[in-house]
Each structure stands twice: as C-alpha cells, then as structure tokens.
Design a protein around this motif. Structure first.
Motif, PDB file in Angstrom:
ATOM      1  N   ALA A 123       0.825  -1.212   0.000  1.00 58.30           N
ATOM      2  CA  ALA A 123       0.000   0.000   0.000  1.00 58.30           C
ATOM      3  C   ALA A 123       0.855   1.255   0.000  1.00 58.30           C
ATOM      4  CB  ALA A 123      -0.926  -0.014   1.222  1.00 58.30           C
ATOM      5  N   HIS A 124       1.936   1.252   0.747  1.00 54.50           N
ATOM      6  CA  HIS A 124       2.808   2.430   0.789  1.00 54.50           C
ATOM      7  C   HIS A 124       3.581   2.597  -0.517  1.00 54.50           C
ATOM      8  CE1 HIS A 124       2.706   4.029   4.988  1.00 54.50           C
ATOM      9  NE2 HIS A 124       2.116   2.871   5.200  1.00 54.50           N
ATOM     10  N   VAL A 125       4.116   1.507  -1.046  1.00 57.85           N
ATOM     11  CA  VAL A 125       4.911   1.591  -2.283  1.00 57.85           C
ATOM     12  C   VAL A 125       4.053   2.097  -3.444  1.00 57.85           C
ATOM     13  CG1 VAL A 125       6.188   0.215  -3.984  1.00 57.85           C
ATOM     14  CG2 VAL A 125       6.572  -0.148  -1.538  1.00 57.85           C
ATOM     15  N   ALA A 126       2.776   1.784  -3.425  1.00 59.03           N
ATOM     16  CA  ALA A 126       1.882   2.225  -4.501  1.00 59.03           C
ATOM     17  C   ALA A 126       1.778   3.739  -4.580  1.00 59.03           C
ATOM     18  CB  ALA A 126       0.492   1.618  -4.301  1.00 59.03           C
ATOM     19  N   ASP A 127       2.127   4.444  -3.513  1.00 56.05           N
ATOM     20  CA  ASP A 127       2.044   5.911  -3.496  1.00 56.05           C
ATOM     21  C   ASP A 127       3.384   6.593  -3.777  1.00 56.05           C
ATOM     22  OD1 ASP A 127      -0.674   5.985  -2.971  1.00 56.05           O
ATOM     23  OD2 ASP A 127      -0.399   5.957  -0.791  1.00 56.05           O
ATOM     24  N   TRP A 128       4.450   5.814  -4.001  1.00 54.60           N
ATOM     25  CA  TRP A 128       5.740   6.435  -4.264  1.00 54.60           C
ATOM     26  C   TRP A 128       5.734   7.120  -5.630  1.00 54.60           C
ATOM     27  CZ3 TRP A 128      10.026   2.394  -2.582  1.00 54.60           C
ATOM     28  CH2 TRP A 128       9.935   2.214  -1.193  1.00 54.60           C
ATOM     29  N   PRO A 129       6.402   8.264  -5.765  1.00 55.76           N
ATOM     30  CA  PRO A 129       6.396   8.989  -7.045  1.00 55.76           C
ATOM     31  C   PRO A 129       7.227   8.277  -8.113  1.00 55.76           C
ATOM     32  CG  PRO A 129       7.903  10.037  -5.505  1.00 55.76           C
ATOM     33  CD  PRO A 129       7.182   8.974  -4.727  1.00 55.76           C
ATOM     34  N   VAL A 130       6.832   8.463  -9.351  1.00 58.80           N
ATOM     35  CA  VAL A 130       7.522   7.863 -10.491  1.00 58.80           C
ATOM     36  C   VAL A 130       8.195   8.966 -11.312  1.00 58.80           C
ATOM     37  CG1 VAL A 130       7.236   6.546 -12.641  1.00 58.80           C
ATOM     38  CG2 VAL A 130       5.911   5.939 -10.603  1.00 58.80           C
ATOM     39  N   GLY A 131       9.443   8.720 -11.713  1.00 58.02           N
ATOM     40  CA  GLY A 131      10.132   9.637 -12.612  1.00 58.02           C
ATOM     41  C   GLY A 131      10.852  10.785 -11.938  1.00 58.02           C
ATOM     42  N   VAL A 132      10.805  10.856 -10.613  1.00 58.09           N
ATOM     43  CA  VAL A 132      11.509  11.925  -9.899  1.00 58.09           C
ATOM     44  C   VAL A 132      12.361  11.291  -8.799  1.00 58.09           C
ATOM     45  CG1 VAL A 132       9.775  13.688 -10.364  1.00 58.09           C
ATOM     46  CG2 VAL A 132       9.578  12.286  -8.304  1.00 58.09           C
ATOM     47  N   GLU A 133      13.532  11.856  -8.570  1.00 58.62           N
ATOM     48  CA  GLU A 133      14.391  11.352  -7.512  1.00 58.62           C
ATOM     49  C   GLU A 133      13.843  11.771  -6.149  1.00 58.62           C
ATOM     50  OE1 GLU A 133      19.096  11.151  -7.374  1.00 58.62           O
ATOM     51  OE2 GLU A 133      18.393  13.075  -6.572  1.00 58.62           O
ATOM     52  N   PHE A 134      13.885  10.860  -5.198  1.00 59.08           N
ATOM     53  CA  PHE A 134      13.409  11.189  -3.853  1.00 59.08           C
ATOM     54  C   PHE A 134      14.185  10.350  -2.836  1.00 59.08           C
ATOM     55  CE2 PHE A 134      10.902   7.592  -5.257  1.00 59.08           C
ATOM     56  CZ  PHE A 134      10.753   6.800  -4.136  1.00 59.08           C
ATOM     57  N   PRO A 135      14.303  10.852  -1.603  1.00 57.19           N
ATOM     58  CA  PRO A 135      14.952  10.057  -0.550  1.00 57.19           C
ATOM     59  C   PRO A 135      14.003   8.976  -0.068  1.00 57.19           C
ATOM     60  CG  PRO A 135      14.225  12.156   0.338  1.00 57.19           C
ATOM     61  CD  PRO A 135      13.916  12.188  -1.137  1.00 57.19           C
ATOM     62  N   VAL A 136      14.450   7.740  -0.115  1.00 53.69           N
ATOM     63  CA  VAL A 136      13.557   6.647   0.251  1.00 53.69           C
ATOM     64  C   VAL A 136      13.537   6.398   1.748  1.00 53.69           C
ATOM     65  CG1 VAL A 136      15.163   4.677   0.111  1.00 53.69           C
ATOM     66  CG2 VAL A 136      12.764   4.404  -0.595  1.00 53.69           C
ATOM     67  N   ALA A 137      14.514   6.923   2.492  1.00 48.13           N
ATOM     68  CA  ALA A 137      14.562   6.668   3.932  1.00 48.13           C
ATOM     69  C   ALA A 137      13.277   7.098   4.648  1.00 48.13           C
ATOM     70  CB  ALA A 137      15.780   7.335   4.549  1.00 48.13           C
ATOM     71  N   PRO A 138      12.741   8.304   4.395  1.00 52.99           N
ATOM     72  CA  PRO A 138      11.482   8.665   5.060  1.00 52.99           C
ATOM     73  C   PRO A 138      10.327   7.751   4.668  1.00 52.99           C
ATOM     74  CG  PRO A 138      12.572  10.613   4.170  1.00 52.99           C
ATOM     75  CD  PRO A 138      13.285   9.433   3.607  1.00 52.99           C
TER      76      PRO A 138
END
Length: 450
Positions: A123-138
C-alpha cells in the motif's frame, strides 16, 4: 595488574566528537594504527576498549553477564526507554524480562505477521512517485512505523492510530541535540529540552491507552500482536508485567525496530541501485518468490552497511580480554562495523555481493548486525522477515533506475544509527506488474537461515 590497550592520545572531548560525527572512519583509522584492540577515551563514559577480532568478541558475548553489563552500557537511552526497559537491565532482571518477551519474536509468531507486513508495504509503495528522484529513507520509516503500530502494538482504533502516526516519528528520530536529555532525564525539565519531554508524554498517553484496551479485551487470548502476548506473559512466579513495565518494553521495541529496519531497507535500495546485476537478480527473485536471494540481499546489506556500528558491555570487575587484564569500569566494545569489513573474513569486503550470503554458515561473531550472546536483538527474526517482504513489494511493484553516482556516505542519525547521508535517494522508472509467486511464510525456512 590491570592495563589498557594503546589508543589515540587526543583529548576525550575530541575523541568523542570524532566518534559522534565520523565513528566508522575514526574507528577504522584506529584499527589500522593499533590493531584489532585499541582504547578510545569517551567524555562522560571513560575508556572504551574496541574489539575487532571475533575470538575476543566471543569472550565478551559468552562471558559472565554479572561481569559484562550491557544494560549499563546503554544507560544513555534511559530518558527515552524508561528504567525497566529490557535493554537497560542486567543480571537476573534482564534474564527474566527477556524470557517474558521471547514469545512474540519466535519464528512461528513472526510468520503469522508476514501477510500484514506485505499488505502494509504494498500500500505504501503504490504511493511512491515515479520519474523523480526522492529520498527513500522517510518512505521506509513510514512503512516500518506502520508495521510496528499494527503488529507490535496492535493499534486498531482509527483516532489513536492516527495520533500514534503523528507523534511517534517526532519522538523516535531524536537529534544529537536531544542526546544529553535522553542520557540524563532530569534535563528534560529545563527549557531547551521541554519539547522532548512533551513528546514523550504524548507518546506515553497513547501507549497507556493501548495497554488499558488490551487488558480489557475479552478476546485477548486470540490476539497475535506483541502487546497482547506481553500482557498475557507471566514469569515462573506467575507475575505479569505492570503497565509501566509494558510501556517501557513498547518504547524499546519502537525505538529498536523502527529506525533500524527503515535504515537497513534504505541502504538495501541504495546498494541495489548501484549494482545492476544484483538488482536484476533481486527483481527476478521477488517475482518468483525466491526467498533465498532476497534474504541474501538483506544479510549482505546488514554486513556492508550495519545500522549499528558497535555494542558495549561495562565491566563490573576486572576481566581478561584480548590479552589484557582490563579494570572494572571499562566499557568493552565489540565493533560490528570493523568485523564486517575484515578481509580475512570477507573477500573484498567493501563490495556489495549478496551471492556471498547464499548458503553461507554465518558465525555469530563474524556476522553480528543484531549484537550477540544473551543480548542479541529480540526482534532479529522480525527484522529479517520485514526486510525480505518489503524488498519483495518494492521490487515487484516498481522498476528502479540504476545509477553510477557514488555511494552515499554514512552519517550518524538519531542517537546511534548509521544512515545514508542523503536519505538513500532513488528514482522509480515505472510501475510494473508480473506473474508473481507469493513469498512463502515458512518458519522452517527462516530457521534454516538463522
């Protein structure tokens, strides 16, 4: 006659600063100069003797717990965890409290949580952004917090669950500025640290409400969350934990299982995105249900980027360690990070090679990300299972972009954790679907690995 191994002659305040800011680099430099055993001077704690030889570490892990006090070594966490935390206890008190807390972390109990962990991660991974760099730690911290709130605390009331999601991240990621008040709770009465006291009070109110709910639950015997199992647990004398003792154990599990696992998962993705072959094999493993390779990724990540660099024991009486007669009061420090980087134990140790963990028989003193002996992390089984399951959901739900950027440096985050200095920045190329095979929840397979 008692003696100390050689070590740097810098003032204790300088050495403490170096350890706080650049522990891995400073300890590695000391090892190169002084060998596998050396002494550092820590302001406020006295001498600490670092150990990088597995045989010497075995002496500590198997030593008499009446001599080697681990709880005392972590007294700096008292203001957060509470006085009855299993981490802070020594001797018979620690043994009895640990025995009460074992049941929720046995392989069979952890296996019952696999499905819920997978649902939370997906459920959480489904909301991660696509095509932009982001810090995954938070993002990983959000997943691991939710896992703890649902599987350890067993929170289900929507309002309280929402409040816990709001309060706990602010409490469980203290900065170095908060460290003095965590080590000395009396400082929390002073203006600079009153916000920390208020955050702890907010968390306590919510945790005590959960404890009260569990005690009043007519279906307590059927519940599988850790809190319910702790409420049911009784010692050999029939005594159960008080509300205050339960609160301290919950806070311990929150601190020990939230940022640690989130950081390990962040490092795993940071490493995979810089190793295309390992990423491709891990993705195939996630699709096919190959637990072994995902487990190898988790274990190799914990080797090459251990979340906790070292563990400590305070000597209550003189002891023979590493060829020295060490005096009482000294802290002996098995150096997890130094052992994991030892060339005689791991070929080309700086390289991330999950394959080295396939079928490997791991010694408890040469692979020790969870500490060792009677103080080995209670949640080790849960942490490894959570890493495998979350990695599965990330890899079979997204397509990660690889990078040739240098690996992220290690920084000390919170109080003791080694985190990626940029938050493990990643980019999703796309979302993906595949013909998937579920990851088995087989306690016997877990037993084989551990």
């Amino acid at each position: 006659m008692a003696s100390l191994p050689p070590g740097p002659r810098l003032p204790a305040a300088v050495q403490s600063t170096l350890m706080l800011r650049w522990k891995s680099a400073f300890a590695s430099a000391c090892k190169r100069r002084y060998g596998d055993v050396f002494t550092v001077q820590l302001a406020g704690f006295g001498p600490g003797v670092y150990l990088a030889n597995p045989d010497d570490i075995k002496t500590v892990f198997t030593g008499d717990p009446r001599t080697f006090h681990a709880g005392e070594a972590y007294s700096m966490l008292a203001g957060m965890l509470g006085p009855s935390s299993v981490v802070l206890l020594d001797g018979d008190l620690h043994r009895d409290r640990r025995r009460l807390m074992m049941a929720p972390f046995r392989l069979e109990a952890v296996a019952r949580q696999h499905q819920l962990i997978g649902e939370i991660a997906a459920a959480h991974v489904a909301d991660w952004p696509v095509g932009v760099e982001f810090p995954v730690a938070p993002k990983m911290a959000e997943i691991t917090l939710e896992v703890i709130l649902r599987t350890v605390i067993g929170a289900s009331d929507p309002q309280r669950l929402s409040a816990l999601r709001e309060v706990m991240p602010r409490l469980l990621t203290p900065g170095t500025y908060d460290t003095p008040a965590i080590a000395r709770p009396s400082l929390q009465q002073r203006l600079p640290w009153r916000q920390l006291r208020h955050r702890i009070a907010e968390a306590d109110e919510l945790l005590y409400a959960e404890i009260a709910d569990r005690r009043a639950d007519p279906n307590l015997a059927e519940r599988t969350d850790t809190l319910a199992m702790l409420v049911r647990a009784a010692g050999q004398d029939g005594r159960q934990m008080t509300d205050a003792e339960l609160r301290d154990q919950l806070m311990t599990l929150l601190l020990g299982g939230h940022d640690t696992t989130a950081t390990a998962l962040s490092w795993a993705l940071e490493r995979l995105t810089r190793h295309p072959q390992a990423l491709a094999r891990a993705t195939a493993a996630a699709d096919s249900g190959d637990e072994d390779y995902l487990d190898a990724v988790a274990k190799e990540t914990l080797r090459v980027r251990p979340v906790v660099f070292d563990v400590g024991r305070v000597l209550k009486e003189p002891a023979d360690v590493a060829g020295y007669r060490l005096p009482a009061g000294v802290t002996v420090i098995p150096a997890i990070g130094l052992v994991h980087a030892e060339e005689s134990l791991y070929d080309d140790p700086a390289q991330f090679r999950p394959e080295r963990m396939l079928g490997a028989t791991l010694s408890p003193t040469s692979w020790l990300p969870f500490g060792g002996g009677t103080r080995r992390c209670l949640g080790a089984n849960l942490a490894l299972a959570e890493m495998r399951i979350v990695l599965r959901e990330v890899l079979r739900g997204t397509e990660l972009r690889t990078t040739t950027a240098p690996g992220e440096r290690v920084r000390i985050g919170g109080v003791i954790f080694q985190q990626p200095h940029r938050g493990a920045r990643i980019t999703l190329r796309a979302r993906r679907t595949a013909d998937l095979v579920p990851l088995a929840a087989n306690p016997q397979q877990d037993q084989r690995r551990d």
